[in-house]
Design a protein around this motif. Structure first.
Motif, PDB file in Angstrom:
ATOM      1  N   UNK A   5       0.811  -1.321  -0.146  1.00 36.07           N
ATOM      2  CA  UNK A   5       0.120   0.060   0.068  1.00 36.07           C
ATOM      3  C   UNK A   5       1.034   1.178  -0.149  1.00 36.07           C
ATOM      4  N   UNK A   6       0.327   2.518   0.020  1.00 39.78           N
ATOM      5  CA  UNK A   6       0.851   3.588   0.030  1.00 39.78           C
ATOM      6  C   UNK A   6       0.546   4.448   1.469  1.00 39.78           C
ATOM      7  N   UNK A   7       1.150   5.493   1.470  1.00 42.71           N
ATOM      8  CA  UNK A   7       1.087   6.338   2.665  1.00 42.71           C
ATOM      9  C   UNK A   7      -0.315   7.239   2.618  1.00 42.71           C
ATOM     10  N   UNK A   8      -1.069   7.203   3.736  1.00 39.80           N
ATOM     11  CA  UNK A   8      -2.422   8.046   3.726  1.00 39.80           C
ATOM     12  C   UNK A   8      -3.588   7.150   2.958  1.00 39.80           C
ATOM     13  N   UNK A   9      -4.625   7.916   2.463  1.00 43.93           N
ATOM     14  CA  UNK A   9      -5.801   7.164   1.916  1.00 43.93           C
ATOM     15  C   UNK A   9      -6.482   6.985   3.047  1.00 43.93           C
ATOM     16  N   UNK A  10      -7.812   6.440   2.670  1.00 40.15           N
ATOM     17  CA  UNK A  10      -8.711   5.832   3.327  1.00 40.15           C
ATOM     18  C   UNK A  10      -9.399   4.727   3.172  1.00 40.15           C
ATOM     19  N   UNK A 233      -6.927  -2.968   0.009  1.00 35.47           N
ATOM     20  CA  UNK A 233      -8.050  -2.220  -0.294  1.00 35.47           C
ATOM     21  C   UNK A 233      -8.254  -0.900   0.290  1.00 35.47           C
ATOM     22  N   UNK A 234      -7.715   0.040  -0.388  1.00 38.34           N
ATOM     23  CA  UNK A 234      -7.537   1.406   0.330  1.00 38.34           C
ATOM     24  C   UNK A 234      -7.674   2.597  -0.775  1.00 38.34           C
ATOM     25  N   UNK A 235      -8.490   3.252  -0.661  1.00 42.28           N
ATOM     26  CA  UNK A 235      -8.524   4.463  -1.791  1.00 42.28           C
ATOM     27  C   UNK A 235      -7.503   5.716  -1.361  1.00 42.28           C
ATOM     28  N   UNK A 236      -6.767   6.026  -2.359  1.00 42.35           N
ATOM     29  CA  UNK A 236      -7.057   5.776  -3.916  1.00 42.35           C
ATOM     30  C   UNK A 236      -5.732   4.914  -4.092  1.00 42.35           C
ATOM     31  N   UNK A 375      -7.880  15.468   7.168  1.00 42.00           N
ATOM     32  CA  UNK A 375      -7.492  15.459   5.805  1.00 42.00           C
ATOM     33  C   UNK A 375      -5.909  15.201   5.689  1.00 42.00           C
ATOM     34  N   UNK A 376      -5.097  15.937   6.597  1.00 44.87           N
ATOM     35  CA  UNK A 376      -3.711  15.773   6.550  1.00 44.87           C
ATOM     36  C   UNK A 376      -3.405  14.313   6.828  1.00 44.87           C
ATOM     37  N   UNK A 377      -4.059  13.383   7.436  1.00 42.70           N
ATOM     38  CA  UNK A 377      -3.678  12.146   7.718  1.00 42.70           C
ATOM     39  C   UNK A 377      -4.122  11.175   6.533  1.00 42.70           C
ATOM     40  N   UNK A 378      -5.239  11.919   5.816  1.00 43.44           N
ATOM     41  CA  UNK A 378      -5.665  10.957   4.532  1.00 43.44           C
ATOM     42  C   UNK A 378      -5.121  11.355   3.196  1.00 43.44           C
ATOM     43  N   UNK A 417     -13.384  12.864   4.055  1.00 50.29           N
ATOM     44  CA  UNK A 417     -13.357  12.852   5.666  1.00 50.29           C
ATOM     45  C   UNK A 417     -13.729  14.087   6.378  1.00 50.29           C
ATOM     46  N   UNK A 418     -13.594  15.230   5.764  1.00 49.19           N
ATOM     47  CA  UNK A 418     -13.783  16.435   6.340  1.00 49.19           C
ATOM     48  C   UNK A 418     -15.210  16.562   7.150  1.00 49.19           C
ATOM     49  N   UNK A 419     -15.098  16.734   8.555  1.00 49.40           N
ATOM     50  CA  UNK A 419     -16.012  16.765   9.396  1.00 49.40           C
ATOM     51  C   UNK A 419     -17.043  18.140   9.134  1.00 49.40           C
ATOM     52  N   UNK A 420     -16.490  19.111   8.461  1.00 48.80           N
ATOM     53  CA  UNK A 420     -16.875  20.548   8.125  1.00 48.80           C
ATOM     54  C   UNK A 420     -17.357  20.524   6.847  1.00 48.80           C
ATOM     55  N   UNK A 421     -17.467  19.418   6.185  1.00 49.74           N
ATOM     56  CA  UNK A 421     -18.076  19.342   4.912  1.00 49.74           C
ATOM     57  C   UNK A 421     -17.640  20.416   3.807  1.00 49.74           C
TER      58      UNK A 421
END
Lengths: 440, 323
Positions: A5-10, A233-236, A375-378, A417-421
């Motif tokens: 896999x890669x770093x980040x993503x969700x 299985x992890x986007x993107x 978002x920074x984590x993702x 992932x943004x909780x502030x939409x």
């Protein structure tokens, strides 16, 4: 089983159960097709046909002299009805060729290219010419002209990556191609290997498709230098740069291309199209896509003629259910929302999805950034989407550029992932447009 | 023809379903056990301080929103978190007017006046608590005014002492207290309302880490730093970690999204420096409230920390730009 896999993503819920096990169906030819003369990055084609002219299936109807472009072909045998501007998926009016489909009996009359079975005898440049003439463009979604990717100026490829990740939720067309067109994929790989001189080929598949992994592993065994690698299985995961990182641990530099790190990535659908163009003389006049989502009555994987109105595809799938609030062309993370269902399927159309508010969320005014850091984590590009968002929101394009706006691959995980939409993809697109406009 | 049922927006067309409101509800939930413990030990005092703080927070928020011309709405619920945290930082014997004053400072000044949610520089709850101490003269004056109106308890030296915070830690330092680690871990009343039970704070904090609302880096770095530095300075690390609101600060104040660094390395640095300051305050300066002051001091450095601890972009060989 090692999973790369890669770093980040969700991990985005996959929603692939509805269509993952459904064989590809053929969609009947529509009464009329509209083939846009510009479907991707690059120069628009000019029409090679006139109104009233009879065209054959596979006949080239548009081309351009520019290098970064791909010709377009008639997907049907019929009569040119109009050459005019119409709305396409990206909300723009683009010139294209409308063709009235002729009688079913005529459809056997084609204008395919010469089939080359002894392609090993051809020089790589000759095959690249065939690929260009066939109008091939990446079928993963971005539809970048394939022959351009096959023509590195002074770079060499050591590794060819075949992208079978299909990391976008809902989409299962590549999954089906891996299962149903395994041999064609291998033929395409062999041709691409011959063209590029790559010593190594890796087929990357996410671990949510074990049957495809098995099928592909069986198919490549016995072929030297070919391997199947299993990815988390992890986007993107299927984004080009992330896939190269996951498989080769190489990072494409900012502003660079995969060829800068000796890699070349092609989608499984593209590999099949290469095989069909070379060994069958068949131009890119149809593609496989997934029509699905909770708003589709009978989700399916379908083979569709380029230029078919998406309303025809939806009708084939039983139509829209009540409560559909969004129709998306492409995957749900990067695709284009549509409100006019007459737009045509193009080379890059990997899916037609009907979604409701349980998935899209209710449209609400976005909030200020609370710096929660999700978002920074993702972010797979290791940017700071929070700062990209706040700088672009305030029209501070210089700082948005310094924050790496141009390095954003618009995968959409930050906004997901943004909780502030916060519409972070929109902010970045605005910043990119402003930065590019200023550079001119 | 456009179909009016269909919405056209930018991608992505899926959402994780997270919202600020939901996160704030989770923080309130995480503080639930801490709140219950304080209610168990301090009964009506705790109930009064907590309800007054919450009410004040909501009222000040409404006033601030009206002044700013923002729509009146309870919105994200962050104001309730601030109100509850302010109350939990107060000594149990504090008068209700202290709760009003501290909350007004937290919500009115630290949060709304200094930028509003997302832009405020200092942790509102820490600011409110610190403000009450720094403006102690004002607090006493307020009390006198209220006393003449027969609205409050008589101020005795004991109460005043309780308000400025004679925590177990302070008593410990003066050799006036003999308490076991076990007692401090489970429940030892004496500090601020929310400092009673280390276990309750840990449980709430770990829940927030599990729910990914806060990152483990800040509390881990802060607690680890306190352990290391207090040991270096020859002080008992366990007492330092388990008393004086360190866990409350580490999990619920230093982790505040808005007022802590957003970079991974910055979070570590931030936590380590807060821990160092806490130990320095406690060992050398005989200061109470070392945690809130340390957090506030480091809050001021967050933009700098964010700038110097940036990660490299994907594909970037080295950091060529830091500004």
């Amino acid at each position: 089983m090692t999973r790369r896999t890669f770093a980040g993503g969700v991990h985005v819920p996959e929603h692939k159960d509805a269509t993952g096990q459904l064989p590809i169906e053929d969609l009947a030819l529509p009464g009329e097709v509209f083939v846009p003369l510009l479907q991707h990055t690059g120069a628009p084609c000019r029409s090679l046909v006139e109104v009233g002219q009879r065209v054959l299936k596979g006949q080239k109807i548009g081309d351009a002299d520019a290098f970064v472009t791909a010709p377009v072909h008639s997907p049907v045998t019929g009569t040119v009805k109009a050459v005019e501007e119409r709305l396409i998926f990206n909300h723009r009016k683009v010139e294209g060729v409308a063709i009235t489909t002729g009688p079913a009996a005529d459809q056997a009359q084609t204008a395919f290219m010469e089939a080359v079975l002894e392609w090993q005898e051809l020089k790589p440049e000759a095959i690249v010419r065939i690929v260009r003439e066939a109008g091939l463009a990446g079928l993963g979604g971005a539809a970048f002209p394939t022959h351009v990717k096959l023509s590195p100026k002074d770079k060499r490829f050591d590794t060819l990556i075949i992208n079978g990740c299909e990391c976008e939720p809902f989409l299962t067309c590549d999954h089906r191609l891996l299962l149903e067109r395994t041999e064609a994929i291998v033929t395409g790989i062999l041709i691409l290997k011959h063209v590029t001189g790559a010593g190594r080929v890796i087929v990357g598949i996410e671990d949510n498709k074990p049957d495809a992994i098995e099928a592909m592993k069986a198919a490549v065994s016995g072929h030297p230098g070919m391997a199947v690698e299993v990815l988390e299985t992890r986007y993107p995961q299927g984004a080009e740069k992330q896939l190269i990182k996951a498989l080769l641990n190489r990072e494409v530099p900012p502003g660079g291309l995969p060829m800068d790190v000796g890699a070349l990535v092609h989608n499984v659908g593209t590999a099949i199209a290469v095989a069909e163009a070379v060994t069958g003389g068949k131009p890119l006049i149809e593609r496989v896509l997934t029509v699905g989502g909770p708003g589709i009555v009978r989700p399916a994987n379908v083979r569709v003629a380029i230029g078919t109105p998406i309303s025809d595809v939806i009708a084939h799938a039983g139509g829209l259910r009540d409560g559909v609030t969004r129709v998306v062309m492409g995957g749900p993370m990067t695709g284009w929302a549509q409100d006019d269902l007459s737009v045509p399927v193009v080379k890059g159309t990997s899916g037609i999805l009907a979604l409701d508010e349980s998935l899209t969320g209710v449209a609400v005014a976005h909030e200020v950034c609370v710096r929660c850091g999700r978002c920074v984590q993702a972010c797979p590009q290791l940017l700071y989407p929070n700062f990209l968002g706040t700088t672009a929101e305030h029209g501070d394009w210089s700082r948005a550029e310094a924050e790496g706006a141009l390095d954003c691959v618009e995968c959409g995980v930050c906004a997901y992932v943004c909780p502030g939409h916060r519409p972070l993809v929109r902010f970045v697109r605005e910043a990119k447009a402003a930065i590019m406009a200023r550079r001119k | 023809m456009a179909d009016h049922r269909l919405v056209v927006t930018e991608p992505p067309h899926l959402t994780s379903g997270e919202s600020v409101r939901r996160a704030m509800l989770d923080v309130l939930l995480a503080l639930g056990l801490v709140t219950l413990v304080s209610l168990y030990y301090f009964r009506w005092n705790a109930a009064l301080l907590i309800s007054v703080s919450l009410l004040t927070a909501v009222i000040v928020d409404l006033i601030a929103k009206r002044i700013k011309g923002r729509p009146l709405a309870f919105g994200d619920g962050s104001v309730l978190v601030t109100g509850l945290l302010v109350a939990l930082c107060l000594p149990p014997l504090a008068g209700w007017w202290v709760a009003v004053f501290a909350t007004a400072l937290a919500v009115g000044v630290a949060k709304e006046w200094m930028g509003g949610l997302g832009w405020n520089r200092f942790n509102p709850a820490a600011f409110g608590r610190a403000g009450v101490i720094l403006l102690w003269e004002v607090t006493v004056w307020l009390n006198q005014q209220l006393a003449t109106l027969r609205l409050t308890f008589p101020v005795s030296p004991v109460v005043a002492d309780a308000v400025t915070g004679a925590t177990p830690l302070a008593l410990l330092k003066r050799g006036l207290l003999d308490v076991s680690y076990g007692q401090l871990l489970v429940a030892y009343p004496g500090g601020a309302l929310g400092e009673t039970s280390a276990i309750a704070l840990l449980a709430g904090g770990l829940y927030l880490v599990y729910r990914k609302h806060i990152c483990w880096r800040v509390p881990a770095a802060m607690i680890g730093s306190v352990v290391v530095f207090s040991a270096l300075f020859g002080s008992d690390p366990f007492y330092h970690v388990l008393t004086g609101g360190l866990l409350l600060g580490a999990f619920f104040m230093a982790t505040d999204w808005v007022t802590s660094p957003i970079t991974d390395r910055g979070k570590i640095l931030f936590g380590v420096l807060i821990g160092l300051l806490v130990v320095v305050f406690r060992v050398f300066l005989a200061s109470t409230e070392s945690v809130v002051f340390s957090i506030l001091i480091m809050n001021a450095f967050v933009p700098v920390i964010d700038r110097v601890t940036r990660r490299r972009k994907f594909g970037q060989v080295s950091l060529t730009r830091t500004a």
